[in-house]
Design a protein around this motif. Structure first.
Motif, short mmCIF file in Angstrom:
data_model
loop_
_atom_site.label_atom_id
_atom_site.label_comp_id
_atom_site.label_asym_id
_atom_site.label_seq_id
_atom_site.Cartn_x
_atom_site.Cartn_y
_atom_site.Cartn_z
N GLY A 37 0.69 -1.18 0.01
CA GLY A 37 0.14 -0.04 -0.04
C GLY A 37 1.02 1.25 0.00
N TRP A 38 1.84 1.24 0.85
CA TRP A 38 2.85 2.31 0.80
C TRP A 38 3.48 2.61 -0.48
N HIS A 39 4.08 1.59 -1.29
CA HIS A 39 4.46 1.52 -2.53
C HIS A 39 3.43 2.26 -3.51
N ASP A 40 2.36 1.87 -3.19
CA ASP A 40 1.09 2.37 -4.23
C ASP A 40 1.15 3.72 -3.97
N ARG A 41 0.94 4.30 -2.69
CA ARG A 41 0.68 5.76 -2.54
C ARG A 41 1.91 6.54 -3.01
N GLU A 42 3.39 5.98 -2.86
CA GLU A 42 4.19 6.80 -3.30
C GLU A 42 4.27 7.08 -4.59
N PHE A 43 3.91 5.90 -5.43
CA PHE A 43 3.81 5.93 -7.02
C PHE A 43 2.72 6.94 -7.34
N PHE A 44 1.73 6.88 -6.65
CA PHE A 44 0.62 7.90 -7.11
C PHE A 44 1.10 9.23 -6.86
N GLU A 45 1.80 9.48 -5.94
CA GLU A 45 2.46 10.85 -5.28
C GLU A 45 3.64 11.23 -6.33
N GLY A 46 4.08 10.25 -6.94
CA GLY A 46 5.41 10.67 -7.73
C GLY A 46 6.57 10.78 -7.00
N ARG A 47 6.68 10.28 -5.77
CA ARG A 47 7.91 10.07 -4.98
C ARG A 47 8.98 9.05 -5.35
N SER A 48 8.25 7.85 -5.47
CA SER A 48 9.06 6.50 -5.81
C SER A 48 8.20 5.73 -6.60
N PHE A 49 8.92 4.85 -7.32
CA PHE A 49 8.11 3.97 -8.03
C PHE A 49 8.23 2.51 -8.03
N ALA A 50 7.69 1.67 -7.93
CA ALA A 50 7.70 0.28 -7.48
C ALA A 50 7.03 -0.55 -8.85
N TRP A 51 7.87 -1.67 -9.16
CA TRP A 51 7.19 -2.89 -10.05
C TRP A 51 7.32 -4.04 -9.82
N SER A 52 6.26 -4.81 -9.77
CA SER A 52 6.49 -6.27 -9.67
C SER A 52 7.04 -6.85 -11.13
N LEU A 53 7.98 -7.77 -11.10
CA LEU A 53 8.41 -8.33 -12.17
C LEU A 53 8.27 -9.64 -12.35
N ARG A 54 7.62 -9.90 -13.47
CA ARG A 54 7.03 -11.29 -14.03
C ARG A 54 7.92 -11.95 -15.15
N ASP A 55 8.29 -13.15 -15.23
CA ASP A 55 8.89 -13.77 -16.41
C ASP A 55 7.86 -13.80 -17.69
N ALA A 64 11.29 -4.27 -8.91
CA ALA A 64 12.27 -3.05 -9.07
C ALA A 64 11.64 -1.77 -8.73
N TYR A 65 12.64 -0.77 -8.14
CA TYR A 65 12.19 0.44 -7.69
C TYR A 65 13.00 1.47 -8.14
N PHE A 66 12.45 2.73 -8.53
CA PHE A 66 13.29 4.01 -8.48
C PHE A 66 12.70 5.04 -7.41
N HIS A 67 13.79 5.57 -7.02
CA HIS A 67 13.69 6.43 -6.21
C HIS A 67 14.41 7.73 -6.53
N PRO A 68 13.63 8.78 -6.97
CA PRO A 68 14.28 9.94 -7.37
C PRO A 68 15.27 10.62 -6.30
N GLU A 69 16.34 11.08 -6.47
CA GLU A 69 17.28 11.79 -5.51
C GLU A 69 16.89 13.10 -5.40
N MET A 70 16.23 13.28 -4.34
CA MET A 70 15.95 14.83 -3.92
C MET A 70 17.20 15.83 -4.10
N GLY A 71 16.91 16.96 -4.71
CA GLY A 71 18.09 17.80 -4.96
C GLY A 71 19.17 17.47 -6.16
N ARG A 72 19.01 16.39 -6.46
CA ARG A 72 19.92 15.86 -7.71
C ARG A 72 18.99 15.69 -8.92
#
Length: 120
Positions: A37-55, A64-72
């Protein structure tokens, strides 16, 4: 989805050791639901992004996750993990290459991704 993610995390806890501190030590199904649920909220707010990976067969193999580096501007922390299987390291490398290329194909300026992954 929560049960599938929990089974993958619990079954690969020894692989995940140290990637996110002491997580997933002692993780419960309910805590996993909160994490998702936290991942979903962060994704919605554009703070970080998480994906489930499937074959290619649709089997859940990791995240997999992307976390933008604040200030960079143009800097992202990337995290990837694959369930414990013989081709795990090759799959992680493939995901890193594909996601880095995908991200850079979306934006006008190049993005530097600093990747973190469990050791082999």
């Amino acid at each position: 989805m929560v049960e599938e993610d929990f089974a993958a995390v619990a079954g690969s806890a020894h692989v995940l050791k140290g990637l996110f501190g002491d997580w997933p030590d002692g993780l419960t199904l309910e805590e996993n639901l909160w994490d998702m649920g936290w991942h979903d909220r962060e994704f919605f707010e554009g703070r970080s992004f998480a994906w489930s990976l499937r074959d290619k067969d649709g089997v859940y193999i990791g995240c997999a996750y992307f976390h933008p580096e604040m200030g960079r501007r143009g800097a992202v922390l990337g995290y990837v993990w694959i369930v414990d299987r013989p081709d795990r390291m090759a799959l992680q490398a493939m995901v890193i290459d594909e996601m880095t290329n995908w991200l850079n194909g979306l934006v006008a300026q190049p993005v530097t991704v600093t990747w973190h992954q469990p050791p082999g």
